[in-house]
Design an enzyme around this catalytic site. Structure first.
Site, PDB file in Angstrom:
ATOM      1  CB  CYS A  91      -0.732  -0.128   1.260  1.00 29.44           C
ATOM      2  SG  CYS A  91      -1.947   1.461   1.294  1.00 29.44           S
TER       3      CYS A  91
ATOM      4  CB  CYS B 189      -5.891  -0.416   4.439  1.00 29.13           C
ATOM      5  SG  CYS B 189      -5.321   0.426   2.795  1.00 29.13           S
TER       6      CYS B 189
ATOM      7  CG  HIS C 151      -1.714  -1.336   5.810  1.00 32.16           C
ATOM      8  ND1 HIS C 151      -2.104  -0.402   6.527  1.00 32.16           N
ATOM      9  CD2 HIS C 151      -1.767  -0.709   4.411  1.00 32.16           C
ATOM     10  CE1 HIS C 151      -2.447   0.775   5.904  1.00 32.16           C
ATOM     11  NE2 HIS C 151      -2.568   0.234   4.509  1.00 32.16           N
TER      12      HIS C 151
ATOM     13  CG  ASP D  81      -0.340   3.987   5.280  1.00 31.00           C
ATOM     14  OD1 ASP D  81       0.489   4.264   6.033  1.00 31.00           O
ATOM     15  OD2 ASP D  81      -1.381   3.992   5.931  1.00 31.00           O
TER      16      ASP D  81
END
Ligand code: ZN
Length: 509
Positions: free
Chosen positions: A166, A245, A234, A168
């Site tokens: 991701c 997420c 995640h 992130d």
């Protein structure tokens, strides 16, 4: 299970920003953060403690450089009406940062207030520039088994490992830290929610297979190895409903299922587009962003992956903490086969070797978080220092430093960018600080005209972003640094423009 978890759960101020050492000390006094104790945590027999020490030194020193900016600028702001302001300010910044500010940003403070937003952005960009230069010139994250990795990968039946975590920032360290792999030999491309672009992956697959045919790199096309594609989703064990997420509404089951859907679409795409049994292998990895513990879903010999059949590195960590390290590979391998048996799954031998290695590597990272972060990060939520937008950013291998928006055009990556601006509205804009955005385009210098096109793309992205967020841009709450890099030459980054000091090209050092 993990030290400090109970503390975390009860902590209402969990999302407080941790910016400076003073902040931490202040929070420790208030009892918000547990003060450092001498109790030894970590030290798992399978963990590579010397590697952990090096990685921690690098992480803490790199982040500290970004985190001191705000405090130092607050200090400078107090002196802005003094006659000797410029010399005072330069004295402080040189001492604290090791660099001076551009004089034109400090002049005329008796008629106009300091543009602290611009100065803040300038400092973030300068710190990033130094951080990137260090990465390419001294290779602080060079991997001890850099040279052996490709041979290991091929011994497992694969010729490339391509990971899409991701976007992130809490997964930005996935390759070098969480999986402990050499970043130079693993392809990383991040997407919001690990929802990677299937067409882009198909193109990459074609390119890799083509080079195998033409040049025999990384191995000859006649070798029966396959392309291994992994997606990494995640979740947060301490705050599953809030800090999971964002792209999947913090729903870990949905995050896993949708990442798996992308993997299967990519595999189908390869099989349908190319005959002669062309296929790829898949891997689905989940990560708990509180403590970096991973779970790997075990594929059967046909490559099918289920949501339920996975091996959890945190469990392995606990089950093996008192065992002898000389058998570590065999012990973890047996636990993996046991788990697969439970679900009637029969993975290939190569896949068992690969997953075993990754779980074993992750034990070092779990130990890292236990030792240096008391088992769970204090910045459980977002704490990125800048947004990285475009293509590139090999130098960013640290957790929560950068929110990535990988995109060629703003329209194409609008969703990723919107999430990034939303995160930075909470982190910076709400407090009057700008969102610093590094716009980046890597190019292949052996292709004529590539640099010019990369520069033009950066400028295009810059303009499109300003048009998408006109209000923030107008108020000076969005600052950009435009950077290109020749990835063939293994060169440093090159700054081509900056919204903070538009008149120079940013060649500060
Ligand atoms: Zn995510």
């Amino acid at each position: 299970m993990l030290v400090g978890r109970q503390n975390n759960r009860a902590r209402p101020q969990q999302r407080m920003r941790v910016r400076t050492a003073e902040d931490v000390a202040h929070r420790q006094r208030k009892g918000v953060v547990p003060a450092a104790s001498n109790a030894h945590v970590g030290g798992h027999p399978f963990a590579r403690l010397a590697d952990n020490e090096c990685l921690y030194q690098y992480e803490s020193r790199s982040k500290a450089a970004f985190d001191k900016i705000e405090g130092v600028l607050r200090q400078i702001a107090q002196y802005q009406h003094r006659v000797d302001f410029v010399s005072q300010a330069q004295h402080i910044t040189k001492q604290e940062f090791g660099f001076a500010l551009p004089e034109q940003m400090l002049d005329n403070t008796w008629v106009a207030p300091l543009d602290m937003k611009a100065i803040y952005a300038w400092c973030v960009f300068e710190t990033f520039h130094r951080f990137a230069d260090e990465f390419y010139s001294t290779e602080p994250l060079a991997h001890p088994q850099d040279q052996q990795f490709q041979a290991f990968l091929e011994s497992c039946g694969f010729h490339i490992f391509d990971v899409s975590p991701c976007a992130d920032g809490r997964l930005a360290h996935a390759v070098r830290y969480v999986l402990r792999l050499p970043h130079k030999h693993v392809r990383r491309k991040s997407y919001a929610g690990a929802m990677f672009d299937v067409e882009d992956s198909l193109q990459k697959w074609v390119k890799i297979e083509h080079i195998r045919h033409r040049e025999g790199k990384p191995n000859a096309a006649s070798e029966p190895t396959r392309y291994l594609k992994a997606a990494m989703y995640h979740y947060s064990s301490s705050q599953p409903d809030v800090e999971g997420c964002a792209a999947h509404g913090s729903d870990s089951v949905k995050a896993a299922a949708e990442a798996l859907g992308r993997l299967e679409a990519f595999q189908q795409g390869v099989e349908n587009s190319f005959c002669c049994g062309a296929s790829i292998d898949l891997m689905l990895i989940g990560i708990d962003t509180d403590n970096d513990s991973i779970r790997i879903h075990i594929p059967d010999a046909q490559g099918r992956i289920s949501g339920e059949c996975f091996i959890d590195a945190g469990d392995v960590y606990n089950q093996t903490r008192h065992l002898n390290a000389s058998n570590d590979l065999a012990i973890v391998g047996d636990l993996l086969k046991e788990k697969a048996n439970e679900f009637g799954v029969q993975p290939s031998d190569g896949m068992v070797r690969m997953i075993t290695r990754l779980i074993l590597n992750n034990i070092s990272q779990i130990d890292y978080v236990r030792k240096y972060f008391k088992g769970s990060y204090s910045d459980v939520g977002h704490q990125e220092r800048f947004i990285g937008m475009g293509i590139g950013f090999e130098e960013v291998q640290l957790r929560n430093l950068t929110y990535f928006a990988y995109l060629k055009t703003v329209e194409q990556g609008a969703k990723d960018l919107d999430v990034g601006i939303k995160i930075f509205t909470g982190l910076n804009i709400k407090r009057g600080l700008p969102a610093p955005v590094v716009i980046r385009y890597d190019y292949h210098g052996n292709v004529p005209g590539a640099r010019d096109r990369a520069v033009a793309r950066c400028k295009c992205l810059d303009l499109a972003m300003r048009q998408r967020f006109p209000e923030q841009a107008e108020k000076g709450l969005l600052h950009t640094l435009l950077v290109v890099r020749d990835c063939n030459a293994d060169n440093k980054i090159e700054v081509v423009a900056s919204s903070v000091t538009p008149e120079d090209t940013g060649g500060h050092h």
